[in-house]
Scaffold this active site. Sequence first.
Site, PDB file in Angstrom:
ATOM      1  N   ARG A 187      48.336  76.219  47.102  1.00 51.53           N
ATOM      2  CA  ARG A 187      47.010  76.589  46.766  1.00 51.53           C
ATOM      3  C   ARG A 187      46.622  76.905  45.394  1.00 51.53           C
ATOM      4  NH1 ARG A 187      45.741  82.033  45.697  1.00 51.53           N
ATOM      5  NH2 ARG A 187      43.628  83.015  46.491  1.00 51.53           N
ATOM      6  N   SER A 256      41.898  82.098  58.080  1.00 50.99           N
ATOM      7  CA  SER A 256      42.042  83.510  57.777  1.00 50.99           C
ATOM      8  C   SER A 256      41.293  84.322  58.740  1.00 50.99           C
ATOM      9  CB  SER A 256      42.008  83.876  56.774  1.00 50.99           C
ATOM     10  OG  SER A 256      41.969  82.652  54.859  1.00 50.99           O
ATOM     11  N   LYS A 285      44.989  88.384  46.017  1.00 54.33           N
ATOM     12  CA  LYS A 285      43.492  88.343  46.065  1.00 54.33           C
ATOM     13  C   LYS A 285      42.689  89.505  45.789  1.00 54.33           C
ATOM     14  CE  LYS A 285      41.682  85.804  49.353  1.00 54.33           C
ATOM     15  NZ  LYS A 285      40.536  84.468  49.092  1.00 54.33           N
TER      16      LYS A 285
END
Length: 370
Positions: A187, A256, A285
């Site tokens: 990521r 997700s 996040k």
Amino acid sequence: MAEKNSGLARVSDLGTLQLQPALCRILDANLDRAREGLRIIEEWCRFGLQSSPLANECKSMRQELASWHAPELRAARNTPGDPGTDLSHPQEEERSGIESLLQANCCRVEEALRVLEEYGKLYHPDMGAVFKQMRYRVYTLESNLMAYRRRQLLDQSPLYLVTSQNDKLFAVVEAALEGGLTLVQYRDKNTDDGERLRNAEQLRQICHHYGALFIMNDRVDLALAVDADGVHLGQQDMPTAFARQLLGPQRLIGRSTTNPEEMQRAIAEGADYIGVGPVYETPTKPGKAPAGLAYIRYAAEHSSVPWFAIGGIDMHNLTDVLDCGAERVAVVRGIMDVEQPTLVTQYFLSQMNRIQTLKAVEQRNVQSHA
Ligand SMILES: Cc1ncc(COP(=O)(O)OP(=O)(O)O)c(N)n1
Ligand SMILES: Cc1nc(C(=O)O)sc1CCOP(=O)(O)O
Ligand SMILES: [Mg+2]
């Protein structure tokens, strides 16, 4: 075998008698090569994947190959005079893991079958068609093998490392793999595509060297470019149907989810696994409201696919998450930002194993009292 051998006459009819020993040697060598490759694949299907259908498919093709291996083909063998026995390619000596071993052997079988298909046409009228059909069976086998292996490894992975930008990206991932990690997602939200491709390629190689799965975050195109095992998509990313069309049935798609509706939709659309979170608020996040432990309990009750609790999970709150029914967790900072990623990975895995063992014992006790 007499019927199959009758094609030999055709060779001399064509006035190419001088080719006959060479033709027999080519067929002999490639019948052997294809059988050997299939045997190597079969052993993994049987002992590694414990899949009878895949092992039986290999065995059935080996038996068909054997039925074509006539005595006159074997008799033409001339190993001491074969200049090819000393030739080897450096890639033949290198196998970065089971994945590459299986791929190399599928390739070897497919090549041998292509040779049998072409030269076989000079030997027996049916041979070209028979080996063409078998080559397609091997393509299907290869695809099923990869799909099976990936899904089995996913199923057996209790811990998922999602990477963050880090000066020691490769070293940290490798350290976690040393600790027993089997699932990694790359990521990276800030790097340009060129660097992302190079990083992804290197991470895929490292993961496969350790027999671990490598997943690409967000980008289906990059996943394909680096031969990743799959892609992880968020609610804003590409719909599963499009991703599946591009990736094919053998690669994994993760999605997700933050609430039951998203979970049910992701499963109905064919996600292979889901992320369930954020469990806790997390700076990784920022601004994403936590779904909380209630959603973990919901997932434990309702998810029919493997699911990973994610968001703010570390060594200190791990047992709270497991106590709510999670059997798999995904972490970023919990491994990327620690001093000893190998030890921390081992800690995560041992805690999860411990809870699983306790659950299994409890279940056995309940069953024996029922
Ligand atoms: C295992 C796992 N679960 C959830 C996410 C988050 O994906 P997404 O919502 O697309 O957010 P970004 O990671 O793209 O910022 C994930 N990456 N992995
Ligand atoms: C990437 C990501 N996705 C989430 C989600 O809930 O979908 S939470 C998250 C970040 C997890 O990072 P950390 O382990 O550092 O808290
Ligand atoms: Mg995303």
